[in-house]
Design an enzyme around this catalytic site. Sequence first.
Site, short mmCIF file in Angstrom:
data_model
loop_
_atom_site.label_atom_id
_atom_site.label_comp_id
_atom_site.label_asym_id
_atom_site.label_seq_id
_atom_site.Cartn_x
_atom_site.Cartn_y
_atom_site.Cartn_z
N SER A 1 0.83 -1.19 0.00
CA SER A 1 0.00 0.00 0.00
C SER A 1 0.87 1.25 0.00
CB SER A 1 -0.91 0.00 1.23
OG SER A 1 -0.17 0.36 2.36
N LYS A 2 0.23 2.35 -0.25
CA LYS A 2 1.01 3.58 -0.40
C LYS A 2 1.78 3.95 0.86
CE LYS A 2 -2.97 6.56 0.50
NZ LYS A 2 -3.74 7.71 -0.02
N ARG A 3 1.25 3.60 1.98
CA ARG A 3 1.93 3.92 3.24
C ARG A 3 3.28 3.20 3.38
NH1 ARG A 3 1.34 8.16 4.97
NH2 ARG A 3 -0.76 8.97 4.85
N ASP A 4 3.35 2.02 2.78
CA ASP A 4 4.54 1.19 2.96
C ASP A 4 5.80 1.90 2.49
OD1 ASP A 4 3.03 -0.87 3.96
OD2 ASP A 4 2.60 -1.64 1.98
#
Length: 582
Positions: free
Chosen positions: A333-336
Amino acid sequence: MNKMRLRFAPSPTGALHIGGLRTALYNFLLAKKHGGTFILRIEDTDQQRYVPGAEQYIIESLQWFGLTPEEGPGFGGSYGPYRQSERRATYQQYARQLIDNGKAYYAFDTPEELDAARQANPAFRYDASIRQDMKNSLSLPADAVQARLSGGEPYVIRLKVPANEQVVIQDLIRGEVTFDTSELDDKVLMKADGLPTYHLANIVDDYLMEVSHVIRGEEWLSSTAHHVLLYRAFGWEGRMPQFAHLPLILKPAPESFLHKDNTPALARRLAEEFTKKNPGIAAAFLEKAEPFILQVLQDKANIAANLKEKEKDEPQKALLKAFLKDSLFGKLSKRDGDRLGFPVFPLSWQGESADDAFVGFREYGFLPEAAINFLALLGWSPGTDQELFSMDELAEAFSIEKIGKSGARFDIDKARWFNQQYIMKADTAYLADKVRPFINAHGHQPGDAFLHQFVELMRERATTLAEFWENGYYFFEPPKAYDEKNARKRWDPSRSGLFGQLATTLDGLEPFNADAIKASVEGFIQDSGLKFGEVLPLLRIGLAGTMQGPAVFEMMELLGRETSVGRLKQAFLLFDAWAAQV
RNA sequence: GGCCCGUUCGUCUAGGGGUUAGGACGCAGGAUUUUCAUUCCUGAAACACGGGUUCGAUUCCCGUACGGGCUGCCA
């Protein structure tokens, strides 16, 4: 057989993530291989989640990677418009058709009512077993329905999914997949705002645009049964595209990114995110959260096991565990990227809030062809030992049969290795072009000749374009710091005069090129009786500040006479001063 | 919970009824190199488990476990 037509159909809800890009790549490759058409369609039917700029971002990303669509918004094509928001009337018309032939119906249940129903029963499903109890054109008398409709009451149109039928999908990657329609809900086709949902829009468009193959992420596999039902409802089953559902790109394995030195920081970061996400949690618990997270992370081998829910867990702890599980496992996900310090987006993105900002592959210092190569091999294999592929070679070798079935973990180290390979073999002028922005960003405007030489000297020592600057900034400005430890160890003040002479000799050297410098320094070594190892490292530190870098003589040539001699003289003074301090 | 999909070294993967289970990244060691890097050599490292089928299963079948996805008037 008709011409192969493939589409990439992203939703402009933010930056396009790397998984989406791989989907685009596979579509593109297959089209290219078979002389088919690669289409871009913007699925902007969700007004709530629409993000301005996202469409442009998607297009720019595709182009940066060389995946230019032949049809799409701004690209021409005779099947347009290619933006779903511009095709409202079409969807309305087809939705009406389904109402008319009894394959769909109006439903008046409000979102609040549906929420309540799901609250009361988590297994709630709007389907054949329950639709008579809901408010819709199947359960209500005809005149009541008419009254609601003409009274302007909001409604949605739902697909009337038949009970107890089998839907068999022939997936190009997974083979036969069977669904029982009794497990399927009556999907909303038209929303109350008059726009279609993905399900309706994608079937109507794929049909109208004569799409032959649908290659998309595995997250769509479950709803494909609905899509087949829709093709049936329209009587288009004979022209249904072939489906291929790609395995997802997963987060990297925790073992691979957890090191002693970054674990505490990650624990803090996760604790902060958890706090932010759960404002209602008691402060006392929050205090214990970070140590708990750290403890979990430190026991690398058993993270998953330690996150298993236990009966005796208090609700807060269960919540924390679930949060950690989501943060550490599952699809990328983008947070990663942000959390783990590597890009998961093609290009950098700056959203409305400060939080919504991410570094892209481009800005991280990737060459587009390296990123493509890496992505192509993440989930697909040519069946040979070849690892390096140009886009043409990829298209040539590509086939759906060779796509893997299981999710692939994102591996930044492998990606960096690909980048390094491409940096090493890239054409000089091309590489210099790509490196230039990274030098410009630090306020330097080197000429072509200088930059080309610089790039040649550094290319074997950089795995990203950014590292050209990081590891070679001293070609543009004086060293920020000197490797004091090594300088002290090697500097003998009694030889200070000797080194001074060397500097003077070099200052008078003509021509000032690597060969001449080499000859000169070798002569000096011979005359002085010193050893190579007693001289070269000191020159290197004096010039660059560090023990690492390209060959000293070539370094001097590029730096030029004045800079080289000046830096050496200044450094020798500094070394003397250190020696005097004892 | 229900439905669907998956499972070969830490990671990406090749392979396929009888193989010393191959390659790549990463890791460790060594050689070359004035340094770093490159390059080269070497090494550690895998068929989730249990039942079948079979002369033989990592490969085929069935279960289990584990992982993943979906379960929205999101896509």
